[in-house]
Design a protein around this motif. Structure first.
Motif, PDB file in Angstrom:
ATOM      1  N   HIS A  64       0.806  -1.221   0.000  1.00 28.62           N
ATOM      2  CA  HIS A  64       0.000   0.000   0.000  1.00 28.62           C
ATOM      3  C   HIS A  64       0.838   1.269   0.000  1.00 28.62           C
ATOM      4  CE1 HIS A  64      -4.371  -1.238   1.139  1.00 28.62           C
ATOM      5  NE2 HIS A  64      -3.836  -2.052   0.244  1.00 28.62           N
ATOM      6  N   ARG A 202      -9.507  -4.233  -8.551  1.00 29.78           N
ATOM      7  CA  ARG A 202      -8.419  -3.384  -9.025  1.00 29.78           C
ATOM      8  C   ARG A 202      -7.783  -3.911 -10.300  1.00 29.78           C
ATOM      9  NH1 ARG A 202      -3.604  -4.824  -9.097  1.00 29.78           N
ATOM     10  NH2 ARG A 202      -1.860  -3.382  -9.348  1.00 29.78           N
ATOM     11  N   THR A 317      -6.540 -11.770  -0.244  1.00 30.37           N
ATOM     12  CA  THR A 317      -6.598 -10.542   0.551  1.00 30.37           C
ATOM     13  C   THR A 317      -7.891 -10.511   1.350  1.00 30.37           C
ATOM     14  OG1 THR A 317      -7.634  -9.354  -1.281  1.00 30.37           O
ATOM     15  CG2 THR A 317      -5.235  -9.211  -1.085  1.00 30.37           C
ATOM     16  N   TYR A 319     -10.995  -8.300   2.762  1.00 27.55           N
ATOM     17  CA  TYR A 319     -11.718  -7.156   2.221  1.00 27.55           C
ATOM     18  C   TYR A 319     -12.355  -6.391   3.370  1.00 27.55           C
ATOM     19  CZ  TYR A 319     -15.038  -4.386  -0.426  1.00 27.55           C
ATOM     20  OH  TYR A 319     -15.755  -3.337  -0.946  1.00 27.55           O
ATOM     21  N   ASP A 322      -7.109  -5.416   2.663  1.00 32.77           N
ATOM     22  CA  ASP A 322      -5.990  -5.912   1.854  1.00 32.77           C
ATOM     23  C   ASP A 322      -4.897  -6.557   2.703  1.00 32.77           C
ATOM     24  OD1 ASP A 322      -7.039  -5.449  -0.607  1.00 32.77           O
ATOM     25  OD2 ASP A 322      -5.989  -3.568  -0.962  1.00 32.77           O
ATOM     26  N   SER A 343      -1.154  -5.660   1.075  1.00 34.37           N
ATOM     27  CA  SER A 343      -0.757  -5.820  -0.325  1.00 34.37           C
ATOM     28  C   SER A 343      -1.991  -5.960  -1.204  1.00 34.37           C
ATOM     29  CB  SER A 343       0.138  -7.054  -0.503  1.00 34.37           C
ATOM     30  OG  SER A 343       1.318  -6.950   0.269  1.00 34.37           O
ATOM     31  N   ASP A 344      -1.917  -5.382  -2.401  1.00 34.34           N
ATOM     32  CA  ASP A 344      -3.033  -5.528  -3.336  1.00 34.34           C
ATOM     33  C   ASP A 344      -2.624  -6.283  -4.593  1.00 34.34           C
ATOM     34  OD1 ASP A 344      -1.473  -3.671  -4.634  1.00 34.34           O
ATOM     35  OD2 ASP A 344      -2.878  -2.012  -4.396  1.00 34.34           O
ATOM     36  N   TYR A 345      -1.393  -6.794  -4.607  1.00 32.82           N
ATOM     37  CA  TYR A 345      -0.939  -7.564  -5.767  1.00 32.82           C
ATOM     38  C   TYR A 345       0.148  -8.537  -5.330  1.00 32.82           C
ATOM     39  CZ  TYR A 345       1.200  -8.808 -10.221  1.00 32.82           C
ATOM     40  OH  TYR A 345       1.696  -9.511 -11.278  1.00 32.82           O
TER      41      TYR A 345
END
Length: 368
Positions: A64, A202, A317, A319, A322, A343-345
């Motif tokens: 993030h 995303r 992740t 919700y 994340d 983390s989002d990826y």
């Protein structure tokens, strides 16, 4: 390999190759300057391929705070290194998003439209990148994207397919050919000319599964309320499609993602009504391909699946925070991974020499 490359004197050729194979990519890039022979050896397609096959499995995370990190894909996910995006073309206000990774090459989209529409193929291990200017295709950011490697031709390819409300079209960039090619989409989608749409979340435009030379996307036919898997074979630049099972097709309002799990193209389903998450794998039975459910587990507060680890666990992740969690399909358990932060990826990654043979440069050997 030892028989096909001229010897350079000094160490026996087999011993030299064995030693070099054990070294990390960054060291090998420097050692190219030792002699013309070492440069020829290290930049050969065969050496790069064998070195890649024995690379340590890593996981790439985007956090993030806009930082990136690499972790070992082991039980405790030990820190390997922080990854600095030192791109030669990067400006302060550029906005890069990861489309995906393949063999240590990271595919990035620069979403700053006023700076031109560009894709960067970047291998941080060797400090090399290739900038692709996207040809005009209606709205350049409404599309699905994919990146992969054709082992047969030793070629990396980037694929873009247009999305709703614009004429359907597809363009493929070949690193080996250094050129774009237009591909006809309609034969794969039928005479009704349906147009794929983006998904939830995303990474909607970038969510794809790459397996055995084939890209796979989960796409919609909005006007007919149906969803299917669109595939693109990098070996012959051809499209295909796979319909969902009636059960999966009925889940149009739920969160879904496509990924590779246990060496199979798989669908992740997050049923927000029942609070269950499911994993469905595309299995081949004789000449047929069918969807088989591998996992169904009660899971409150889960977002989307990101990547499958080498031990079979799936990183997901929570919700909307994340926070990263790991799901064990065998034990049907979900546990927190507090050391990873937000983390989002996440994606599989290896440090490699990929693109080194495609981005050769002049050098001055220390020895002759």
């Amino acid at each position: 390999m030892a028989e096909t490359i001229k010897k350079d004197g000094g160490l026996p050729e087999d011993l030299l190759i064995t030693i070099l194979m054990a070294l990390p990519a960054k060291c090998l890039v420097r050692f190219r300057s030792v002699s013309k022979y070492w440069n020829s050896l290290i930049t050969s397609a065969e050496f790069i391929s064998i070195h890649l096959a024995q690379a340590k499995p890593l996981l790439l995370f985007h956090h993030h705070n806009q930082s990136y990190s690499l972790r070992l894909d082991n039980e405790s996910l030990d820190m390997w290194s922080n990854l600095e995006f030192e791109l030669p073309s990067k400006r302060e206000d550029d906005d890069f998003q990861i489309i995906g990774t393949c063999n240590g090459v990271i595919c990035l989209l620069n979403s700053r439209q006023d700076h031109g529409h560009s894709i960067i193929l970047w291998n941080p291990s060797i400090g090399k990148s290739l900038n692709l200017v996207l040809p005009r295709l209606s709205d350049p950011f409404r599309g699905i994207f994919g990146f992969g490697f054709n082992r047969q031709s030793n070629d990396y390819k980037f694929v873009r397919v247009a999305t709703p409300h614009y004429p359907v079209g597809c363009q493929v960039y070949s690193v080996k050919e250094r050129s774009w090619k237009a591909i006809d989409v309609s034969p794969a989608l039928g005479y009704m000319n349906p147009i794929p749409s983006v998904l939830w979340g995303r990474s909607s435009s970038y969510n794809y599964a790459f397996l055995n030379g084939v890209l796979h996307w989960l796409v919609d036919r909005e006007e007919f309320g149906s969803r299917f898997v669109l595939s693109f074979d990098l070996r012959n630049d051809s499209f295909g499609k796979m319909m969902l099972s009636p059960y999966l097709a009925s889940k149009l309002d739920e969160w879904m993602a496509i990924l590779v799990s246990d060496n199979s193209v798989s669908l992740f389903l997050n049923d927000l009504d029942t609070k269950y998450i499911e994993i469905w794998a595309l299995k081949k039975y004789d000449a047929m391909k069918l969807w088989a459910r591998k996992l169904r587990i009660k899971a409150v507060g889960i977002g989307l699946a990101m990547v499958c680890r080498k031990n079979g666990e799936i990183l997901m992740t929570r919700y909307p925070s994340d926070e990263v969690v790991s799901c064990d399909p065998q034990r049907k358990e979900i546990h927190d991974l507090q050391n990873l932060g937000l983390s989002d990826y996440a994606d599989c990654y290896v440090e490699s020499l990929a693109l080194l043979d495609e981005l050769k440069e002049q050098f001055h050997p220390l020895m002759h």
